[in-house]
Design an enzyme around this catalytic site. Structure first.
Site, PDB file in Angstrom:
ATOM      1  CE  LYS A  66     -14.555 -15.582  -4.008  1.00 37.78           C
ATOM      2  NZ  LYS A  66     -14.623 -14.185  -3.539  1.00 37.78           N
ATOM      3  CB  SER A 114      -8.119 -19.625  -4.452  1.00 41.38           C
ATOM      4  OG  SER A 114      -7.867 -19.320  -5.809  1.00 41.38           O
TER       5      SER A 114
END
Length: 403
Positions: free
Chosen positions: A51, A303
């Site tokens: 992110k 992720s």
């Protein structure tokens, strides 16, 4: 519309700030799945998740325009840390609205970068509604975690690194929550190789994007429930759905047990720690959800790695039980001297190691003269557990197994 040029521009912005994370061959997972698997380890990213890429690109672009006094974001944790880190980097204030159920490790991670945290709502979408109101009221810039093309461009920089390391990938497997990550990755990947397969994977407990993909129209859900809190998005973004429908070839889901098994597998076999959202692609591989040619070169995006230690402990415990390496028994015996010793001698005979034991003779459910022993055992697989069952039955003990 987002394109490769914007993603390359984003890469110029984020280079030198984000880590170029490893894209490593995974031999054990390759053997297990039948594909040549490479893991993009964004769990090792600065702030512990991908992110940061999107947050930095968005805020950097706002700084270039000069139209920014502070930022607000809504996040279950990873986007929050990306925004907080970036705001600290540029010396501006950040306020992050997080769901009340956010793991403590992610809350502390945000506060470490000097951001203000507001806990509000039962899920991301409720936190998002509050954050947008707060940003408007205070006149601050709202940084969306996925439905923003500059954020998506930042996430797409992952593809550029993957293609530089392994030039002939056949497929990329990507976790999907709100859809920003897979949108950015897919745009870049299809521009570089139109034949590559882009495969999205979401949690069954957060099915909005999968339902929307199948119906080819946005469908929202009433609730989400999954250990993959990083992709626990209740409502579908029309912005990211447009890219997903255009570029994503296959969309699969995995259940909670499959996600937990993947977390444990990565920890034990690959020596890699990931959170639930980071494990869904590996879960799909492990459980035969992907239909690709044998020996296809597959990139899987891990992720994030910001998992709560309490959740990790629970996953490990359940994983040991499911893999027949731990056994939990409730054993009925006569409450008299020597009964417990006889019981433990039988366990010694078959090499079962006691890790926890409790003795109860006072429960109202017991007959007078009986006792219940609860015992947790370390075991060596299915055959060993069957030996334990046999020897206890032969010894005259009645027992129930706990799961």
């Amino acid at each position: 519309m987002l394109d490769l040029k914007e993603i390359e521009k984003a890469y110029e912005r984020v280079s030198g700030v984000v880590h170029r994370t490893p894209f490593s061959h995974a031999p054990i997972l390759s053997q297990k799945s039948g594909y040549e698997v490479h893991l993009k380890k964004e769990n090792l990213q600065r702030t512990g998740a991908f992110k940061l890429r999107g947050a930095f690109n968005k805020i950097a672009s706002l700084m270039e325009s000069g139209d920014i006094t502070g930022v607000v974001a809504a996040s279950a944790g990873n986007h929050a840390q990306g925004v907080a880190y970036t705001a600290h980097h540029f010396g501006i204030a950040a306020t992050i609205v997080m769901p009340e159920s956010t793991p403590l490790t992610k809350i502390l991670g945000v506060k470490e970068f000097g951001a203000t945290v507001i806990l509000h709502g039962a899920n991301y979408d409720e936190a998002y509604a509050h954050a947008t109101e707060y940003a408007e009221e205070k006149g601050l810039s709202f940084v969306h975690p996925f439905a923003d093309e500059e954020v998506m461009a930042g996430q797409g920089t992952i593809t550029l690194e993957m293609f530089e390391d392994v030039k002939d990938l056949d497929a990329i497997v990507v976790p999907v929550g709100g859809g920003g990550l897979i949108s950015g990755i897919a745009v870049a990947a299809k521009a570089l190789n139109p034949d590559i397969k882009i495969i999205g994977v979401s949690a069954e407990g957060a099915p909005a994007m999968k339902k929307s993909y199948d119906a080819q129209t946005p469908i929202d859900t009433t609730s989400v429930r999954t250990i993959a809190d990083g992709i626990a998005v209740r409502d579908t973004s029309p912005v990211t759905l447009e890219y997903i429908l255009k570029y994503v070839d296959v969309f699969e889901t995995v259940c909670e047990d499959e996600i937990a098994a993947a977390i444990l597998f990565l920890l034990e076999k690959q020596k890699v720690l990931v959170e639930g959202a980071g494990a869904v692609g590996v879960a799909a591989l492990m459980h035969g959800k992907l239909k690709l040619p044998q020996n296809a070169k597959v990139g899987v995006v891990l992720s994030g790695g910001n998992i709560d230690v309490t959740m990790l402990s629970l996953i490990i415990e359940k994983g040991l039980v499911k893999s027949s390496r731990k056994m939990k028994l409730s054993v009925l015996m006569v409450d008299k001297p020597g009964s417990l010793m006889h019981f433990t001698e039988l366990l010694t005979k078959v090499g079962a190691n006691i890790v926890q034991i409790g003795y109860d003779r006072t429960s109202i459910d017991l007959e007078f003269g009986d006792a219940t022993v609860s015992v947790h055992l370390e075991t060596k697989g299915i055959e060993h557990q069957e030996q334990i069952r046999d020897v206890l039955r032969e010894g005259g003990f009645s027992f129930k197994e706990e799961y």
